[in-house]
Write a protein that holds these residues in place. Structure first.
Motif, PDB file in Angstrom:
ATOM      1  N   ILE A  13      39.825  43.963  29.109  1.00 24.15           N
ATOM      2  CA  ILE A  13      41.231  45.410  29.460  1.00 24.15           C
ATOM      3  C   ILE A  13      41.080  46.043  30.273  1.00 24.15           C
ATOM      4  N   TRP A  14      40.054  46.804  30.627  1.00 23.26           N
ATOM      5  CA  TRP A  14      39.759  47.119  31.521  1.00 23.26           C
ATOM      6  C   TRP A  14      39.790  46.646  33.109  1.00 23.26           C
ATOM      7  N   THR A  15      39.124  45.455  32.751  1.00 27.29           N
ATOM      8  CA  THR A  15      39.493  44.719  34.122  1.00 27.29           C
ATOM      9  C   THR A  15      40.585  44.749  34.566  1.00 27.29           C
ATOM     10  N   SER A  16      41.920  43.699  33.723  1.00 30.22           N
ATOM     11  CA  SER A  16      43.677  43.852  34.190  1.00 30.22           C
ATOM     12  C   SER A  16      43.508  45.557  34.654  1.00 30.22           C
ATOM     13  N   LEU A  17      43.456  46.163  33.999  1.00 28.89           N
ATOM     14  CA  LEU A  17      43.789  47.080  34.491  1.00 28.89           C
ATOM     15  C   LEU A  17      43.477  47.710  36.182  1.00 28.89           C
ATOM     16  N   ILE A  18      42.623  47.630  36.186  1.00 30.00           N
ATOM     17  CA  ILE A  18      42.268  47.299  37.472  1.00 30.00           C
ATOM     18  C   ILE A  18      43.005  46.730  38.455  1.00 30.00           C
ATOM     19  N   THR A  19      43.159  45.668  38.465  1.00 29.39           N
ATOM     20  CA  THR A  19      43.429  44.713  38.747  1.00 29.39           C
ATOM     21  C   THR A  19      44.745  44.820  38.678  1.00 29.39           C
ATOM     22  N   TRP A  20      45.717  45.443  37.894  1.00 32.68           N
ATOM     23  CA  TRP A  20      46.939  45.861  37.658  1.00 32.68           C
ATOM     24  C   TRP A  20      47.280  46.772  38.208  1.00 32.68           C
ATOM     25  N   LEU A  21      45.946  48.353  38.249  1.00 36.39           N
ATOM     26  CA  LEU A  21      46.347  49.204  39.509  1.00 36.39           C
ATOM     27  C   LEU A  21      46.161  49.284  40.316  1.00 36.39           C
ATOM     28  N   SER A  22      45.779  47.943  41.098  1.00 30.95           N
ATOM     29  CA  SER A  22      45.349  47.670  42.484  1.00 30.95           C
ATOM     30  C   SER A  22      46.306  47.293  43.541  1.00 30.95           C
ATOM     31  N   LEU A  23      46.788  46.698  42.721  1.00 34.56           N
ATOM     32  CA  LEU A  23      48.000  45.617  43.294  1.00 34.56           C
ATOM     33  C   LEU A  23      49.601  45.915  43.137  1.00 34.56           C
ATOM     34  N   VAL A  24      49.414  46.491  42.240  1.00 34.80           N
ATOM     35  CA  VAL A  24      51.371  47.106  41.942  1.00 34.80           C
ATOM     36  C   VAL A  24      51.606  49.129  42.606  1.00 34.80           C
ATOM     37  N   THR A  25      52.609  48.775  42.654  1.00 37.95           N
ATOM     38  CA  THR A  25      52.739  50.278  43.479  1.00 37.95           C
ATOM     39  C   THR A  25      53.759  50.798  41.957  1.00 37.95           C
ATOM     40  N   ILE A  26      53.018  52.088  41.542  1.00 39.10           N
ATOM     41  CA  ILE A  26      53.370  52.185  40.973  1.00 39.10           C
ATOM     42  C   ILE A  26      53.917  54.120  41.201  1.00 39.10           C
ATOM     43  N   GLY A  27      53.698  54.548  42.433  1.00 40.03           N
ATOM     44  CA  GLY A  27      54.615  55.813  42.841  1.00 40.03           C
ATOM     45  C   GLY A  27      53.442  56.572  43.673  1.00 40.03           C
ATOM     46  N   SER A  28      53.920  57.950  42.620  1.00 43.91           N
ATOM     47  CA  SER A  28      52.622  59.176  43.398  1.00 43.91           C
ATOM     48  C   SER A  28      51.998  59.633  42.188  1.00 43.91           C
ATOM     49  N   GLY A  77      35.527  44.267  44.035  1.00 43.22           N
ATOM     50  CA  GLY A  77      36.232  45.168  44.352  1.00 43.22           C
ATOM     51  C   GLY A  77      36.089  45.296  45.517  1.00 43.22           C
ATOM     52  N   VAL A  78      35.848  44.607  46.322  1.00 47.20           N
ATOM     53  CA  VAL A  78      36.240  43.832  48.129  1.00 47.20           C
ATOM     54  C   VAL A  78      37.757  42.641  47.724  1.00 47.20           C
ATOM     55  N   SER A  79      37.525  41.920  46.717  1.00 44.56           N
ATOM     56  CA  SER A  79      38.288  41.339  46.590  1.00 44.56           C
ATOM     57  C   SER A  79      39.442  41.422  46.640  1.00 44.56           C
ATOM     58  N   MET A  80      39.786  43.161  45.949  1.00 43.03           N
ATOM     59  CA  MET A  80      40.842  44.087  45.173  1.00 43.03           C
ATOM     60  C   MET A  80      41.582  44.394  46.721  1.00 43.03           C
ATOM     61  N   GLU A  81      40.717  44.931  47.282  1.00 44.06           N
ATOM     62  CA  GLU A  81      41.179  45.587  48.825  1.00 44.06           C
ATOM     63  C   GLU A  81      41.579  44.603  49.428  1.00 44.06           C
ATOM     64  N   ILE A  82      41.141  43.539  49.502  1.00 46.92           N
ATOM     65  CA  ILE A  82      41.871  42.307  50.730  1.00 46.92           C
ATOM     66  C   ILE A  82      42.959  41.672  50.163  1.00 46.92           C
ATOM     67  N   ARG A  91      49.934  48.961  50.081  1.00 50.57           N
ATOM     68  CA  ARG A  91      49.223  48.887  49.910  1.00 50.57           C
ATOM     69  C   ARG A  91      47.817  48.698  51.645  1.00 50.57           C
ATOM     70  N   SER A  92      47.455  48.796  51.583  1.00 52.07           N
ATOM     71  CA  SER A  92      46.257  48.880  52.605  1.00 52.07           C
ATOM     72  C   SER A  92      44.983  48.710  51.981  1.00 52.07           C
ATOM     73  N   ALA A  93      44.232  48.051  52.772  1.00 50.21           N
ATOM     74  CA  ALA A  93      42.615  47.877  52.512  1.00 50.21           C
ATOM     75  C   ALA A  93      42.231  48.517  52.855  1.00 50.21           C
ATOM     76  N   ASP A  94      40.826  49.413  52.523  1.00 51.45           N
ATOM     77  CA  ASP A  94      40.633  50.396  52.868  1.00 51.45           C
ATOM     78  C   ASP A  94      38.932  50.711  52.180  1.00 51.45           C
ATOM     79  N   GLY A  95      38.074  50.816  53.886  1.00 48.38           N
ATOM     80  CA  GLY A  95      36.346  50.449  53.576  1.00 48.38           C
ATOM     81  C   GLY A  95      35.566  50.883  52.565  1.00 48.38           C
ATOM     82  N   TRP A  96      36.964  53.153  52.471  1.00 43.92           N
ATOM     83  CA  TRP A  96      36.011  54.286  52.132  1.00 43.92           C
ATOM     84  C   TRP A  96      36.085  53.255  50.530  1.00 43.92           C
ATOM     85  N   ASP A  97      37.158  53.258  50.222  1.00 46.69           N
ATOM     86  CA  ASP A  97      37.472  52.353  48.322  1.00 46.69           C
ATOM     87  C   ASP A  97      35.978  51.641  48.669  1.00 46.69           C
TER      88      ASP A  97
END
Length: 121
Positions: A13-28, A77-82, A91-97
């Motif tokens: 569930i946690w991994t799915s949540l990270i994936t979703w939050l990393s790849l969708v736009t959910i506003g501010s 984590g690197v895969s999500m940024e790519i 969304r953009s890749a960020d080395g600081w992330d």
């Protein structure tokens, strides 16, 4: 009867949540809270919890499992940024992330390693 592995369920569930939050736009979300670089703290926590849950999902915990989960967390984590760079429009890749993800994963590794060493004594 086999006991359910709740940590595996939570890790998935946690991994799915990270994936979703990393790849969708959910506003501010949290955009009005004036904390500089607050998203880096979120990345840190996401990957700390990622490591802890995946390590705890294993039936037997040892050093190779700790390091394998740590390396998987960094790769994930690197895969999500790519993927943010490659497949999203706003969304953009960020080395600081990546650094925040890695530090969170490292903290999770150290916490679980400490727990493993205490259990061995």
């Amino acid at each position: 009867m086999h006991k359910p592995n709740w940590f595996l369920f939570l890790a998935l569930i946690w991994t799915s949540l990270i994936t979703w939050l990393s790849l969708v736009t959910i506003g501010s979300i949290g955009g009005r809270i004036p904390i500089p670089h607050k998203d880096k703290g979120v990345h840190f926590i996401f990957y700390l919890v990622f490591v802890v849950l995946w390590v705890k999902s294993r039936l037997k915990i040892n050093r190779p499992i700790l390091y394998t989960v740590f390396l998987i967390a960094i790769g994930y984590g690197v895969s999500m940024e790519i993927l943010q760079y490659a497949i999203t429009n706003n969304r953009s890749a960020d080395g600081w992330d990546v650094l925040a993800n890695t530090l969170g994963a490292l903290t999770g590794l150290l916490l679980m390693k400490n727990k493993l060493e205490k259990a061995a004594h």
